[in-house]
Design a protein around this motif. Structure first.
Motif, PDB file in Angstrom:
ATOM      1  N   CYS A 163      61.758  20.693  -1.173  1.00  0.00           N
ATOM      2  CA  CYS A 163      61.904  21.899  -0.341  1.00  0.00           C
ATOM      3  C   CYS A 163      60.894  21.932   0.805  1.00  0.00           C
ATOM      4  CB  CYS A 163      61.753  23.149  -1.188  1.00  0.00           C
ATOM      5  SG  CYS A 163      60.086  23.463  -1.796  1.00  0.00           S
ATOM      6  N   GLY A 164      59.804  21.178   0.671  1.00  0.00           N
ATOM      7  CA  GLY A 164      58.832  21.119   1.767  1.00  0.00           C
ATOM      8  C   GLY A 164      57.773  22.202   1.737  1.00  0.00           C
ATOM      9  N   ALA A 165      57.746  23.017   0.679  1.00  0.00           N
ATOM     10  CA  ALA A 165      56.716  24.065   0.600  1.00  0.00           C
ATOM     11  C   ALA A 165      55.314  23.439   0.635  1.00  0.00           C
ATOM     12  CB  ALA A 165      56.904  24.899  -0.662  1.00  0.00           C
ATOM     13  N   VAL A 191      54.426  20.705   2.063  1.00  0.00           N
ATOM     14  CA  VAL A 191      54.135  20.193   3.413  1.00  0.00           C
ATOM     15  C   VAL A 191      53.552  21.311   4.274  1.00  0.00           C
ATOM     16  CG1 VAL A 191      55.113  19.097   5.468  1.00  0.00           C
ATOM     17  CG2 VAL A 191      56.066  18.590   3.209  1.00  0.00           C
ATOM     18  N   GLY A 192      54.188  22.488   4.175  1.00  0.00           N
ATOM     19  CA  GLY A 192      53.767  23.615   4.998  1.00  0.00           C
ATOM     20  C   GLY A 192      52.427  24.200   4.599  1.00  0.00           C
ATOM     21  N   ILE A 193      52.058  24.041   3.339  1.00  0.00           N
ATOM     22  CA  ILE A 193      50.813  24.642   2.860  1.00  0.00           C
ATOM     23  C   ILE A 193      49.630  23.693   3.040  1.00  0.00           C
ATOM     24  CG2 ILE A 193      50.585  23.958   0.414  1.00  0.00           C
ATOM     25  CD1 ILE A 193      50.710  27.606   1.480  1.00  0.00           C
ATOM     26  N   CYS A 194      49.915  22.405   3.159  1.00  0.00           N
ATOM     27  CA  CYS A 194      48.824  21.422   3.222  1.00  0.00           C
ATOM     28  C   CYS A 194      47.989  21.631   4.482  1.00  0.00           C
ATOM     29  CB  CYS A 194      49.375  19.998   3.191  1.00  0.00           C
ATOM     30  SG  CYS A 194      48.045  18.775   3.314  1.00  0.00           S
ATOM     31  N   PRO A 195      46.697  21.951   4.312  1.00  0.00           N
ATOM     32  CA  PRO A 195      45.884  22.268   5.493  1.00  0.00           C
ATOM     33  C   PRO A 195      45.573  21.059   6.374  1.00  0.00           C
ATOM     34  CG  PRO A 195      44.542  22.337   3.507  1.00  0.00           C
ATOM     35  CD  PRO A 195      45.944  22.075   3.062  1.00  0.00           C
ATOM     36  N   VAL A 196      45.782  19.866   5.852  1.00  0.00           N
ATOM     37  CA  VAL A 196      45.407  18.671   6.631  1.00  0.00           C
ATOM     38  C   VAL A 196      46.613  17.796   6.976  1.00  0.00           C
ATOM     39  CG1 VAL A 196      43.031  18.608   5.798  1.00  0.00           C
ATOM     40  CG2 VAL A 196      44.804  17.459   4.478  1.00  0.00           C
ATOM     41  N   ALA A 197      47.796  18.353   6.808  1.00  0.00           N
ATOM     42  CA  ALA A 197      49.036  17.626   7.128  1.00  0.00           C
ATOM     43  C   ALA A 197      49.085  16.245   6.473  1.00  0.00           C
ATOM     44  CB  ALA A 197      49.227  17.526   8.651  1.00  0.00           C
ATOM     45  N   ALA A 236      52.570  32.908  -4.280  1.00  0.00           N
ATOM     46  CA  ALA A 236      52.154  31.580  -4.753  1.00  0.00           C
ATOM     47  C   ALA A 236      50.853  31.667  -5.544  1.00  0.00           C
ATOM     48  CB  ALA A 236      51.997  30.636  -3.566  1.00  0.00           C
ATOM     49  N   ALA A 242      65.006  25.216  -3.502  1.00  0.00           N
ATOM     50  CA  ALA A 242      63.649  25.743  -3.613  1.00  0.00           C
ATOM     51  C   ALA A 242      63.103  25.939  -2.214  1.00  0.00           C
ATOM     52  CB  ALA A 242      62.761  24.777  -4.395  1.00  0.00           C
ATOM     53  N   ILE A 267      51.597  26.084  -4.705  1.00  0.00           N
ATOM     54  CA  ILE A 267      52.799  26.598  -4.039  1.00  0.00           C
ATOM     55  C   ILE A 267      54.079  26.038  -4.658  1.00  0.00           C
ATOM     56  CG2 ILE A 267      52.928  24.812  -2.223  1.00  0.00           C
ATOM     57  CD1 ILE A 267      53.659  28.464  -1.518  1.00  0.00           C
ATOM     58  N   ASN A 300      50.614  27.075   6.666  1.00  0.00           N
ATOM     59  CA  ASN A 300      50.585  28.339   5.929  1.00  0.00           C
ATOM     60  C   ASN A 300      49.341  28.399   5.056  1.00  0.00           C
ATOM     61  OD1 ASN A 300      53.496  29.499   6.348  1.00  0.00           O
ATOM     62  ND2 ASN A 300      53.720  27.306   6.027  1.00  0.00           N
ATOM     63  N   GLY A 336      59.267  27.344   0.180  1.00  0.00           N
ATOM     64  CA  GLY A 336      58.133  28.225   0.422  1.00  0.00           C
ATOM     65  C   GLY A 336      58.556  29.245   1.464  1.00  0.00           C
ATOM     66  N   ARG A 375      52.347  20.801  14.814  1.00  0.00           N
ATOM     67  CA  ARG A 375      51.003  20.342  14.428  1.00  0.00           C
ATOM     68  C   ARG A 375      50.670  19.023  15.125  1.00  0.00           C
ATOM     69  NH1 ARG A 375      50.900  21.556   7.902  1.00  0.00           N
ATOM     70  NH2 ARG A 375      48.683  21.117   8.001  1.00  0.00           N
ATOM     71  N   ILE A 432      50.948  15.635   3.807  1.00  0.00           N
ATOM     72  CA  ILE A 432      52.229  15.464   3.096  1.00  0.00           C
ATOM     73  C   ILE A 432      53.382  15.475   4.097  1.00  0.00           C
ATOM     74  CG2 ILE A 432      53.657  16.303   1.180  1.00  0.00           C
ATOM     75  CD1 ILE A 432      51.270  17.894   0.177  1.00  0.00           C
ATOM     76  N   VAL A 433      54.313  14.564   3.909  1.00  0.00           N
ATOM     77  CA  VAL A 433      55.502  14.514   4.754  1.00  0.00           C
ATOM     78  C   VAL A 433      56.724  14.486   3.848  1.00  0.00           C
ATOM     79  CG1 VAL A 433      56.757  13.190   6.501  1.00  0.00           C
ATOM     80  CG2 VAL A 433      54.272  13.207   6.529  1.00  0.00           C
ATOM     81  N   ILE A 440      59.430  25.574   7.247  1.00  0.00           N
ATOM     82  CA  ILE A 440      58.100  25.789   6.671  1.00  0.00           C
ATOM     83  C   ILE A 440      57.304  24.487   6.656  1.00  0.00           C
ATOM     84  CG2 ILE A 440      58.888  25.453   4.280  1.00  0.00           C
ATOM     85  CD1 ILE A 440      56.736  27.895   3.813  1.00  0.00           C
ATOM     86  N   ASP A 441      58.007  23.373   6.579  1.00  0.00           N
ATOM     87  CA  ASP A 441      57.325  22.084   6.547  1.00  0.00           C
ATOM     88  C   ASP A 441      57.146  21.514   7.956  1.00  0.00           C
ATOM     89  OD1 ASP A 441      60.152  22.094   6.280  1.00  0.00           O
ATOM     90  OD2 ASP A 441      60.132  19.924   6.042  1.00  0.00           O
TER      91      ASP A 441
END
Lengths: 61, 406
Positions: free
Chosen positions: A13-15, A17-23, B228, B262, A48, B172, B264, B164, A25-26, B158-159
């Protein structure tokens, strides 16, 4: 410690990826790639993840 | 000709509601626009619920089509933890539950017919600015191609990584992000098919809710969104909460699951800065989500359309710096900022409701009153009066009901 993805559980779902503060995860289609060099072991992706597919594990050398 | 030789006016990253609405608007304005998406099917996998209220149909000038607007919705039922419910139902429809895959394909077809080019299975792996041009490195099957554009609109969800890559942080944080999980279920029963159902409670869905969005003939979108940080504390993830709840529902537990999704959900309010040189951000990537119910389809489309309108000005002026594009964030906050503020406040209030508060609310408002609240037959002051009398012992509930319904 470093983030790991369990592809059996992952709903891609990529949640994380979006939460990772240092990018670190892809998401590519149905696969998660983690750049272990970038990962700062913060655990945000573990928290998350809606399906429990992320974990922090000891980094293999 | 490959992508290399063309410099597009605009490349849109992501073919979801935001990207496609932007693509439609840009193509209408005769811009040379390319939409890239990493997925192999538009609208799939979808992310979370599929409700769209009539106000969004009006704002986006959409005509409901039974191919993708599959279930008319006439009201909502809010379920308290003790099983009591408050039903607010109108005679006419208030909105629709969408078949999102079909809906997004419909938008894609419209964008393409108007002249936008769409490419799937194109994964952007690098983006950089050089002399006012953005170059994207894109993985396409077994090789990497370069695409060039004067600007990019990042609608990559979200991803989002594209913004960036171009120096605008869209990441997020845990406090402001919900963890969502959702099934499409069939052969289920026990709920009104023309209402949205929302189930509250700290055991059910801490800092969020479980929903049933009916999609006709005993099929529904059944899902959950929870804070979360809560799921990190309780060690139960969104899937865990949803599964254990379904197990207890007589009408659902024997149903079949025909789709799993699923996601975020960025519920903490819009990104403070959504523009930079050669770059605009819209949709989930810009955290364009309603902070209370977590819905984002309509608002993403509106954001995408505004981004496209600003981009068209840039095309016309042949200026893609923040001199032209920099009006976007401001225009967006003028359009939606005030509403966001009150919604964030309500969210904050909602987060502090106990199970007992939810039960109290459901017990205090009668069906007849709920009907009147929902169908517009009460004036603003009559509603305030009703809430004040009924909920006098729980002032925070009065505040919440006023925010929601007045």
């Amino acid at each position: 410690m470093v983030a790991k993805n369990n592809s059996n559980k992952c709903a891609y779902c990529g949640a994380c990826v979006g939460i990772c503060p240092v990018a670190a995860i892809v998401l590519k289609d149905t696969r998660i790639f983690i750049d272990e060099k970038k990962c700062i072991s913060c655990g945000s992706c573990v928290k998350i993840c809606p399906v429990g597919a992320m974990s922090l594990e000891i980094k293999k050398k | 000709m490959t992508g290399k030789e063309i410099v597009y006016d605009v490349i849109i990253a992501g073919a979801g509601p935001a990207g496609l609405a932007a693509g439609i608007e840009l193509a209408k304005g005769k811009a040379n626009v390319l939409i890239l998406d990493r997925k192999q099917e538009i609208g799939c996998p979808k992310r979370c619920a599929e409700g769209l209220s009539n106000s969004w149909f009006n704002i986006m000038k959409l005509t409901p089509n039974p191919e993708w607007a599959v279930q008319k919705i006439k009201g909502a039922v809010l379920w308290a933890p003790n099983g009591k419910s408050v039903k607010m139902k109108d005679k006419k429809e208030l909105g629709y539950v969408l078949e999102r895959k079909m809906f997004e394909k419909h938008l894609a077809i419209e964008a393409a017919k108007l002249g936008a080019k769409i490419l799937l299975k194109h994964q952007i792996i690098e983006a950089k600015r050089e002399n006012g041009i953005v170059t994207l490195k894109v993985e396409v099957h077994d090789h990497v191609e370069e695409f060039k554009a004067k600007m990019v609109i990042a609608c990559d969800g979200i991803d989002s990584l594209v913004a960036r890559m171009l120096g605008l942080n869209t990441a997020n944080n845990l406090k402001d992000t919900d963890s969502g999980y959702q099934y499409e279920m069939t052969n289920i029963s026990g709920y009104d098919e023309d209402c949205l159902h929302m189930y509250f409670g700290n055991e059910v869905a801490p800092r969020g809710y479980i929903w049933i969005f009916p999609k006709r003939d005993g099929t529904a979108n059944v899902g959950i969104g929870i804070g979360a940080y809560v799921s990190a504390e309780t060690k139960i993830n969104a899937k865990g909460y949803l599964d254990r709840w379904i197990e207890k529902q007589p009408g659902l537990k024997d149903g079949s699951i025909i789709e799993v999704n699923a996601g975020g959900i960025p519920v903490g309010g819009f990104l403070e800065k959504m523009d930079a040189d050669n770059l605009l951000v819209a949709g989930d990537a810009g955290h364009m989500v309603d902070p209370i119910h977590g819905g984002g389809i309509g608002i993403a489309m509106e954001g995408g359309r505004l981004a496209a309108q600003v981009a068209l000005k840039a095309v016309k002026a042949n200026d893609y710096t923040s001199k032209t594009l920099g009006t976007y964030t401001k225009e967006w906050f003028t359009l939606r900022g005030n509403k966001l503020k009150t919604r964030l406040k309500s969210r904050h209030l909602l987060e502090h409701l106990s199970d007992d508060d939810f039960n109290y609310l459901a017990e205090s408002i009668t069906m007849d009153e709920a009907l009147k609240i929902g169908n517009g037959s009460l004036s603003k002051s009559e509603k305030v009066m009703l809430f004040t009398i009924k909920l006098i012992k729980r002032p925070k509930l009065i505040a919440i009901m006023k925010k929601f319904f007045v």
